[in-house]
Design a protein around this motif. Structure first.
Motif, short mmCIF file in Angstrom:
data_model
loop_
_atom_site.label_atom_id
_atom_site.label_comp_id
_atom_site.label_asym_id
_atom_site.label_seq_id
_atom_site.Cartn_x
_atom_site.Cartn_y
_atom_site.Cartn_z
N THR A 33 0.84 -1.19 0.00
CA THR A 33 0.00 0.00 0.00
C THR A 33 0.88 1.24 0.00
N ASN B 134 -17.27 -0.58 -3.96
CA ASN B 134 -15.84 -0.28 -3.79
C ASN B 134 -15.02 -1.57 -3.79
N LEU C 45 -12.28 -2.96 -6.58
CA LEU C 45 -10.95 -3.37 -6.14
C LEU C 45 -10.63 -4.78 -6.64
N ARG D 109 -7.82 -5.76 -9.50
CA ARG D 109 -6.67 -6.60 -9.13
C ARG D 109 -6.57 -7.84 -10.01
N SER E 214 -3.91 -1.61 -9.79
CA SER E 214 -4.12 -1.18 -8.41
C SER E 214 -5.33 -0.26 -8.32
N ALA E 215 -5.92 -0.20 -7.13
CA ALA E 215 -7.04 0.69 -6.88
C ALA E 215 -6.70 1.59 -5.69
N GLY E 216 -7.15 2.84 -5.78
CA GLY E 216 -6.90 3.80 -4.71
C GLY E 216 -8.19 4.35 -4.14
N ILE E 217 -8.10 4.87 -2.91
CA ILE E 217 -9.28 5.41 -2.24
C ILE E 217 -8.82 6.35 -1.13
N ARG F 102 -8.57 -0.07 4.78
CA ARG F 102 -8.33 -0.04 3.33
C ARG F 102 -7.04 -0.77 2.97
N PHE G 22 -6.18 -2.22 -0.96
CA PHE G 22 -6.05 -1.03 -1.79
C PHE G 22 -4.58 -0.66 -1.94
N VAL H 189 -3.72 4.60 -0.82
CA VAL H 189 -4.64 5.07 0.22
C VAL H 189 -4.25 6.49 0.61
#
Length: 268
Positions: free
Chosen positions: A23, A203, A207, A211, A216-219, A230, A235, A238
């Motif tokens: 992360t 959400n 994600l 993946r 990648s996923a951000g929040i 998170r 995630f 972050v």
């Protein structure tokens, strides 16, 4: 002139974290004060996002934040005010290491926006002599490497974008996606809610599906507890909050502990 460009090293460091499924922690920047970015770098954060979509920040402010990040491992991303060519290319010209693009709804929109980020043959970004190329002194090196170095992160923040998620994720230029729970909630009829009905599940679905494709996923997290959650959910990016939001939160917490009534509330 033989030193590698700093932005390339920075983005390689962030990419390495994302590739290792670690992360990367960041900060949403809404103030023009470059000291915010200096502090973020000194604290060892991985990235910041300078927000031009909302608020009052301009290109001079972006340049100040980019300059403040020099000598650190901090990636400076910009959220432009729109998907148009001009704000994206100007943010990159003053030295941003990539963009987080708001309110995309389809794969075709993402493909069109990517044209503004990259030089030919991937895109149609024009070549200028601004800060990104050290006023022309490092033009050849920058132009040759920019298409590999720059980060392109569309935001998934509407029901329409979620409906078209597979098409969006199929765009090869995407480095990551960033989620916008509040706008997602609003698009589903829950205006003014951070995670309206069903959005928490959306959400996690975004994600998981990202993946599966190695994206990648951000929040944004709004508390330490939420940042930990998170991270544990997987995630890759972050945000710990925004500069002014964190200040509001801390001052509100202290004044409350001191017995002073307040109505402090900050989403970020």
């Amino acid at each position: 002139m033989n030193e590698p460009r700093r932005s390339r090293q920075v983005n390689e460091a962030l990419r390495a974290k994302l590739a290792a499924n670690e992360t990367a922690y960041g900060l949403w920047v809404t103030s023009e004060a470059s000291a915010v970015t200096e502090i973020a770098g000194a604290l060892g954060l991985d990235w910041i996002c300078v927000d031009m979509e909302h608020g009052y920040l301009d290109y001079r402010a972006i340049q100040g934040h980019v300059t403040a990040a020099r000598g650190t491992d901090l990636t400076v991303l910009v959220r432009p005010p729109s998907q148009e060519l001009e704000p994206i290319k100007r943010a990159l010209d003053v030295g941003a290491h990539g963009v987080i693009v708001p309110l995309v709804n389809t794969g075709d929109e993402v493909r069109a926006v990517s044209q503004h980020v990259y030089y030919p043959p991937l895109g149609r970004r024009g070549i200028g002599g601004e800060r990104s190329v050290t006023w022309g002194l490092d033009l050849t090196r920058y132009v040759r490497g920019a298409n590999q170095d720059l980060l392109f992160v569309p935001m998934i923040e509407t029901q329409t974008a979620y409906d078209n998620l597979d098409d969006i994720l199929s765009v090869s230029e995407i480095d990551a996606v960033f989620l916008g729970p509040a706008d997602m909630s609003a698009s589903r009829g829950a205006v003014g809610e951070w995670e309206g009905p069903g959005v928490a599940e959306i959400n996690l679905d975004i994600l998981a599906r990202a993946r599966e494709r190695g994206i990648s996923a951000g929040i944004v997290a709004r508390s330490t507890y939420e940042a930990i959650a998170r991270r544990d959910q997987g995630f890759g990016m972050v945000s710990l909050g925004s500069d002014l939001g964190l200040m509001i939160r801390q001052i509100g917490s202290m004044t409350s502990a001191l017995g002073r009534d307040n109505l402090v509330h900050s989403w970020f």
